[in-house]
Every structure is written in structure tokens, then in C-alpha cells.
Design an enzyme around this catalytic site. Structure first.
Site, PDB file in Angstrom:
ATOM      1  N   HIS A 191      -8.315   1.159   1.966  1.00  0.00           N
ATOM      2  CA  HIS A 191      -8.093   0.978   3.406  1.00  0.00           C
ATOM      3  C   HIS A 191      -9.023   1.878   4.224  1.00  0.00           C
ATOM      4  O   HIS A 191      -8.598   2.687   5.047  1.00  0.00           O
ATOM      5  CB  HIS A 191      -6.636   1.263   3.769  1.00  0.00           C
ATOM      6  CG  HIS A 191      -6.176   0.482   4.975  1.00  0.00           C
ATOM      7  ND1 HIS A 191      -4.933  -0.061   5.081  1.00  0.00           N
ATOM      8  CD2 HIS A 191      -6.815   0.163   6.137  1.00  0.00           C
ATOM      9  CE1 HIS A 191      -4.805  -0.684   6.247  1.00  0.00           C
ATOM     10  NE2 HIS A 191      -5.938  -0.554   6.904  1.00  0.00           N
ATOM     11  N   GLU A 236       0.841  -1.203   0.000  1.00  0.00           N
ATOM     12  CA  GLU A 236       0.000   0.000   0.000  1.00  0.00           C
ATOM     13  C   GLU A 236       0.874   1.250   0.000  1.00  0.00           C
ATOM     14  O   GLU A 236       1.960   1.262   0.567  1.00  0.00           O
ATOM     15  CB  GLU A 236      -0.914  -0.010   1.230  1.00  0.00           C
ATOM     16  CG  GLU A 236      -1.940  -1.131   1.213  1.00  0.00           C
ATOM     17  CD  GLU A 236      -2.916  -1.076   2.380  1.00  0.00           C
ATOM     18  OE1 GLU A 236      -2.792  -0.156   3.230  1.00  0.00           O
ATOM     19  OE2 GLU A 236      -3.812  -1.932   2.460  1.00  0.00           O
TER      20      GLU A 236
END
Length: 527
Positions: A280, A262
């Protein structure tokens, strides 16, 4: 008295800083720094409050010469090097309950979005189409939800899913039958869950054991048409295998809120039919952001000002009132656990932690945690007072706690007993001056000794001249003795020698000691 200094290094609700100040801490809010900038700054602070952006590495911890506590506003702490923090004596806390409901609701939302293909239907409808016949969904009612991880968030997901009239099966190594009944779920092993579930949702931390828990092999053994949701941690699913199985149609849909890497800006999963993703967002509600910020500030301030520990990941929780009393007992308990772990041979089956006298009036859980942390170092150097009980359970170790309020030969005593293949082994210790840990019994032989640094343990036949021969042998090899402690069962019987040395003893010297007449057992120890 100097106020504790706290650095808030990630964006957080401003009320967190106000709580620190109201509780007697000085606080700086400095966000967006590079690792190099944080390394240069961190030495000034006693506390570090973070979210997910700051990565607390071993290098940062090495520079954090005054740091006492790290507080993660949220659940996941994979951005903190916990073993390095533990070795530096830094408590690591999180806020496991502040965003539980938010994350659980996001998982349920993704389950519904997969069932009815809502994102794709929305996009095409807003593009001017009316593709009603292209989106045949499925009901969730009556379907089986496979829950991987039945902790706080998993339990909330289960309760919501049961409200939707789903059947829930759960896999969690630490889920008991009693807890499963209480949750209203069926406890199963992982293989049964994979084969039975219509929907699978993950709610487990990322560890060496859980990494790629949904591997290619397991994904291929799922029920055809399964739908998979991950709002926990990236890395729990083999993403390349997931794409292949989405392309083949074996997996009907997958929704990820987290990715192995990420921010995920070029994932091969993007654009795959049946795939939904969010950036997220599991904890991204107004309520959750406020809750975790306020909670981490309260916890950290309580620790820095009063010594209270709440939601720590590398030591048991204890109240501010208990902390000063328990600290020396925990130091003693860890040393006793470490001693047993280093001396006991073979597989351990049972451990008993007995507290006697003044120790029996205290909270025994931190003492037990400290014993297990010391004992489990025989299996893993990264063990701490939180994961030690789980490691003990995984190895089938039966843990017993016993209080004896009577006072014996010592005003306070902690005893550790283990069952081994050779029988029961026991060590005991007390506190001198209420603060100094001291060993007073080892395998039934009375001996008074500090447990510190590098040490040598010898079991021998009690005979004249033996002590001199050991001292001479060590001297010839350039090994200086710090302290010398002796004990024996009876004159001429079995005796114990426990001494501290200024450096580790190598294998050549150990062999020389083993070959010394009268020696039965030799072991190098380290504390």
C-alpha cells in the site's frame, strides 16, 4: 469563546498540528490507541484527523458527542462509517488531490515493472544468476491501457500513459464524452474495455457497485496475456480468480498495491509467477505525506472556526462566508426534497429546483444538493448530499436549476418541481424569521406548515365535519396530534390536511383513515 478541540489519532506530519494551533484550535496528538481507548476519549473533541489506521465505526461515532468533523488525510475513506457520521451530523472530509500524482506515478511504475518483469529479474540477478534469456518483456508503446475509473488519479495516469504512446480506453459511469475528449481517451463500456485492453489499471473507490468489479467471469473474458494493476482499493478484484488465471497463464502479470484484507501477510497470490506486490505504497512519498497532512488541517480548521466546507463527502462544499446564510436554506431544501420523494408516485424523470427572491442571490449548489439528498431517500437511506447527485444521474433524473431574482408573495422562496407519470408535482417553502423552514405550497394548494417528525398527509373533499372525524379517529387509536395544518383549492373542492403526530401511524389506522368518507389520498410521512 472556547477553542475547538482536535484529536490527531494517526501519525501525521507535525506541521498539521501547528496549522490547527495557528488557526485557533487546541490539538492533541495521540496515536496508536485501541478502539476502546478512542471511544473513551473521543467525546472531548470537535474534530478528528486520521489517516488509514484509525477506523471510525458507528460505536466510536455514538460516543463522539461533540464531534463535528472527521478529516481523512488521503483519498480513501473506507475506514469511516459515512452513513453513521451523516446521521450524527458529522462532516466527513478527505484530501482527494494531495496524493493524486504520487498514486498515479506508482501505477505507472507498476505497469513498467510488469512489462519488463523487473522485480523477478532483479532478485535472480542479485542471487548470482544471469538469467537474460528468461525475461522477455513487452513494450508499452502502442498497447491499449484500460482505465477503470477516470477521476482525478485516473486522469493523471491517462496523461502519463499517453506520453508513453499508449492508447487509453476508459470506463467510468460519470465520464462524459466531452471530458473523455479533453483527456484524450476513448470512452467505452466495461465489457469493451475488458476485451480490448492489454493492460488494465483500476482507479475507482470501493463501493457495493465496484466490489469485485474484476470478477472471475470478467477476468476470464480479458484478452489472453493481459496485465493488471490495482493501486486503488482492495476488494476491486477477485483475488482467488486472479491467482487461478495467473497460474494458467491467461493473465500474464498482475501488480497489486492494495489487498482485500490488509495488512496482507499470507495472501495466496504470494509467490505466484507474474505477480508483483507492494505494501500500500500508492501515497508513500515525502511530498504526498506532507501535502495531505497540511491540506486536511487547513480544511478542518476552516470548518471548525469559520464554517467553510471543502472536499466533504456528505455535503456540498461552501465557503466560510456562505455557510451561515445557506444553512437554513439547506434545511428547507432537504425537507422539500423529502416531501416530494415521499408523495410523488412512480418513476421520476425530471426535477427542477427554483430559487426566488433572496434565495436567488445565494450559491444554489448546496441547495440543490440538499433537495436531492432529501428526494433520493426514497431509494436509499444512506444517501447524502455528495452521492445524491450521482444516484439521481444513475436513475436518469434530469436536474434543472432556475434562478428567479424577482420577489413574489414571499421575500424568499424555494420551489421543487418533479415530472412524474401522473404529471408535474410542485412544493414550495420559505423561511420565517430568516431561519425557520416552512412549507407554503403543496401541489398548488396554499398551506403553511412545519415539516418535522412523523406526519400525516390527507387529500380529501372539503366538507363539514371532516376534520372532526379525522381527529376523533386518531384519538380513539391513542394517537396524539401535535400540529394541524389545512389548505384547499376552493370551498367545497379538493382540500389538504397535514398534521404532525407523536408516533408513527400503523397500517391498521391508515386503513381506517382510507375508509373515511371523503378521503382521496392518505400518506404517512417522516422527517
Amino acid at each position: 469563546m472556547t477553542k475547538p478541540k482536535v484529536l490527531i489519532s494517526d501519525k501525521m506530519d507535525p506541521n498539521a498540528a501547528r496549522i490547527f494551533e495557528a488557526r485557533g484550535c487546541d490539538v492533541d496528538v495521540i496515536t496508536g490507541e485501541t478502539p476502546e481507548q478512542l471511544i473513551a476519549r473521543i467525546g472531548d473533541y470537535d474534530g478528528l484527523a486520521i489517516r488509514s489506521s484509525t477506523r471510525v465505526t458507528a460505536e466510536i461515532l455514538e460516543a463522539a458527542t461533540n464531534l463535528k468533523v472527521i478529516g481523512r488525510a488521503g483519498i480513501g475513506v473506507d475506514n469511516v462509517d459515512i452513513p453513521a457520521a451523516s446521521s450524527k451530523g458529522v462532516v466527513v472530509m478527505n484530501t482527494p488531490f494531495g496524493n493524486s500524482i504520487t498514486t498515479a506515478e506508482h501505477a505507472i511504475a507498476l505497469i513498467m515493472a510488469l512489462a519488463r518483469q523487473i522485480p523477478a529479474a532483479n532478485a535472480r540477478t542479485q542471487a548470482g544468476e544471469w538469467p537474460k534469456n528468461d525475461f522477455m518483456g513487452v513494450e508499452v508503446t502502442g498497447k491499449t491501457l484500460g482505465l477503470i475509473g477516470a477521476g482525478n488519479i485516473g486522469a493523471i495516469v491517462a496523461s502519463r500513459a499517453l506520453g508513453l504512446r499508449m492508447k487509453v480506453v476508459a470506463y467510468d459511469p460519470f465520464l462524459t464524452e466531452e471530458r473523455a475528449i479533453e483527456m484524450g481517451v476513448e470512452k467505452v463500456d466495461l465489457e469493451a474495455l475488458i476485451e480490448r485492453a492489454d493492460f488494465i489499471t483500476l482507479h475507482t473507490p470501493l463501493t457495493d457497485e465496484t466490489r469485485n468489479i474484476l470478477s472471475r467471469e470478467r477476468l476470464e473474458r480479458t484478452k489472453k496475456g493481459v496485465r493488471i494493476v490495482n493501486c486503488a482499493r482492495g476488494g476491486l478484484i477477485d483475488e482467488a480468480a486472479l491467482k487461478d488465471l495467473l497460474d494458467s497463464g491467461h493473465v500474464a502479470g498482475a501488480a497489486l498495491d492494495v489487498f482485500a484484507k490488509e495488512p496482507a501477510k499470507d495472501s495466496p497470490l504470494f509467490g505466484t509467477p507474474g505477480f508483483i506486490c507492494t505494501p500500500h505504497l500508492g501515497a508513500s512519498t515525502t511530498e504526498a505525506q506532507v501535502n495531505v497532512a497540511l491540506q486536511v488541517a487547513e480544511q478542518m480548521a476552516d470548518y471548525l472556526v469559520n464554517g467553510g466546507v471543502t472536499n466533504a463527502l456528505n455535503m456540498p462544499s461552501l465557503s466560510a462566508e456562505e455557510a451561515p446564510k445557506l444553512k437554513p436554506y439547506m434545511a428547507l431544501a432537504e425537507k422539500l426534497g423529502s416531501l416530494v420523494g415521499q408523495l410523488a408516485h412512480g418513476n421520476l424523470t425530471r426535477i427542477g429546483i427554483e430559487v426566488e427572491g433572496a434565495a436567488a442571490q445565494l450559491n444554489i449548489k448546496p441547495i440543490t444538493g440538499a433537495v436531492l439528498a432529501g428526494l433520493m431517500k426514497r431509494y436509499s437511506q444512506s444517501v447524502n448530499m455528495v452521492n445524491a447527485p450521482f444516484l439521481a444521474k444513475e436513475r436518469g433524473l434530469d436536474v434543472r436549476e432556475i434562478r428567479r431574482e424577482r420577489e413574489g408573495d414571499y421575500q424568499t422562496l424555494v420551489r421543487v418541481k418533479v415530472d412524474t407519470e401522473q404529471g408535474e408535482r410542485s412544493v414550495a417553502g420559505t423561511l420565517f424569521g430568516k431561519t425557520q423552514p416552512r412549507l407554503v405550497d403543496i401541489f398548488g394548494i396554499g398551506i403553511e406548515a412545519d415539516l418535522t417528525g412523523d406526519m400525516l398527509y390527507v387529500v380529501n373533499e372539503d366538507a363539514p365535519g371532516f376534520i372532526g372525524s379525522i381527529g376523533s379517529l386518531l384519538g380513539k387509536n391513542g394517537i396524539n396530534i401535535g400540529t394541524f395544518h389545512l389548505g384547499r383549492r376552493e370551498a367545497g373542492g379538493e382540500a389538504v390536511l397535514l398534521l404532525s403526530v407523536d408516533q408513527p401511524i400503523n397500517q391498521d389506522v391508515m386503513k381506517q383513515i382510507c375508509d373515511t368518507p371523503g378521503v382521496k389520498v392518505v400518506k404517512a410521512l417522516s422527517f
